[in-house]
Write a protein that holds these residues in place. Structure first.
Motif: not given
Length: 306
Positions: A25-29, A49-62, A123-133
């Motif tokens: 679910a995290w990766e689909l998001m 850049s967002y995908m690069l940081f998100s992929t790195g964070g996902a590998y740490l979570i995994l 932008s409202p979705m990215v700020s208000a919802i995505l960061l809350k993940a």
């Protein structure tokens, strides 16, 4: 059709019960938000850049989930509460992974561009919802594993400093912006620094302050991004020094922005002041006076840029 004929990830539409559910679910998001961000005309480098940081964070979570499975025969998320080996390492890896989505200082590089160059409705979705993940991930981690010590250092204490410095630096960088959307992006970094700081206290008042600030950010930062999106569509510019006379031309937008900045600045009488007041009381109760000074100064800077 019967449930068995639906695609295999139907479990993602309900609350995740296993580590694999959570990770898928995290990766689909992440993938879904990437496709929304690249809709902007100049957003491709920032989306990458967002995908690069998100992929790195996902590998740490995994990696954290993988270490948590050592010595256990379950894939349930409850294994975080029963980790027998490598607990401090698991905690640290997953905390950094979630902080990537939270845009904590040092991991924030992707956020300003992704916010500023995304379409006005994204932008409202990215700020208000995505960061809350990221906030949700940290809450899951902190509730499951509690306080951890790595090499004799309290990891939560380190995270409190990261949160305080994120609040300060995010607000400081926002104060120097001329691009309205980029200003709001840096403001989000500062606000979520407060959230990380409050959660790291692991106290009733700290969590109350963090969650109240997160809810206020969800509501009023989305309001600000929507309002600024309307201003950009009307004026054809994001730069505030090129704007003027908007109180007369866009009175309803002016009222909505005024309400939102009073909340974001944390001044009476709206709810932002209540959240900041709870935060200061939580810090004093915890005895973290140096961080209290940083948080207070960050609040002053937030008032100035608002």
């Amino acid at each position: 059709p019967p449930r068995s004929t639906l695609f295999p990830y139907t479990t993602l539409f309900r609350s995740a019960k296993t580590t694999l559910d959570f990770f898928f679910a995290w990766e689909l998001m992440t993938a879904g938000s990437y496709f929304l961000i690249i809709r902007g005309k100049k957003s491709m480098p920032h989306a990458l850049s967002y995908m690069l940081f998100s992929t790195g964070g996902a590998y740490l979570i995994l990696a954290g989930f993988g270490l948590a499975h050592v010595g256990q025969n379950s894939f349930s998320l409850d294994i975080l509460s029963n980790v027998h080996y490598y607990a401090p390492y698991i905690f640290t890896l997953m905390a950094i992974g979630f902080m990537t989505k939270l845009a904590s200082i040092g991991l924030h590089i992707w956020l300003p561009g992704a916010h500023a160059e995304a379409e006005a409705d994204v932008s409202p979705m990215v700020s208000a919802i995505l960061l809350k993940a990221g906030v949700f991930g940290l809450i899951t981690l902190f509730l499951g594993m509690g306080q951890q010590t790595l090499w004799g250092i309290d990891v939560l204490y380190v995270l409190s400093w990261v949160g305080a410095l994120t609040a300060l630096m995010g607000n400081m960088m926002a104060a120097f912006q001329e691009d309205a959307k980029r200003l709001l992006a840096y403001s989000s970094i500062g606000f979520l620094g407060y959230a990380l700081f409050g959660l790291s206290m692991m106290s009733h008042l700290g969590w109350l302050a963090a969650l109240s600030l997160v809810i206020m950010h969800f509501l009023f930062k989305a309001l600000l991004f929507l309002a600024i999106g309307g201003v950009v569509m009307r004026t054809k510019t994001k730069y505030m020094y090129q704007m003027g006379g908007l109180i007369k031309n866009m009175p309803f937008t002016f009222i909505s922005v005024l309400i939102a900045i009073i909340v974001i600045a944390g001044v009476p009488p709206l709810t932002g002041f209540g959240g900041k007041w709870i935060m200061y009381n939580a810090i004093m109760e915890k005895g973290w006076f140096f961080q209290a000074g940083i948080a207070f100064f960050a609040g002053v800077v937030a008032f100035l840029y608002c």
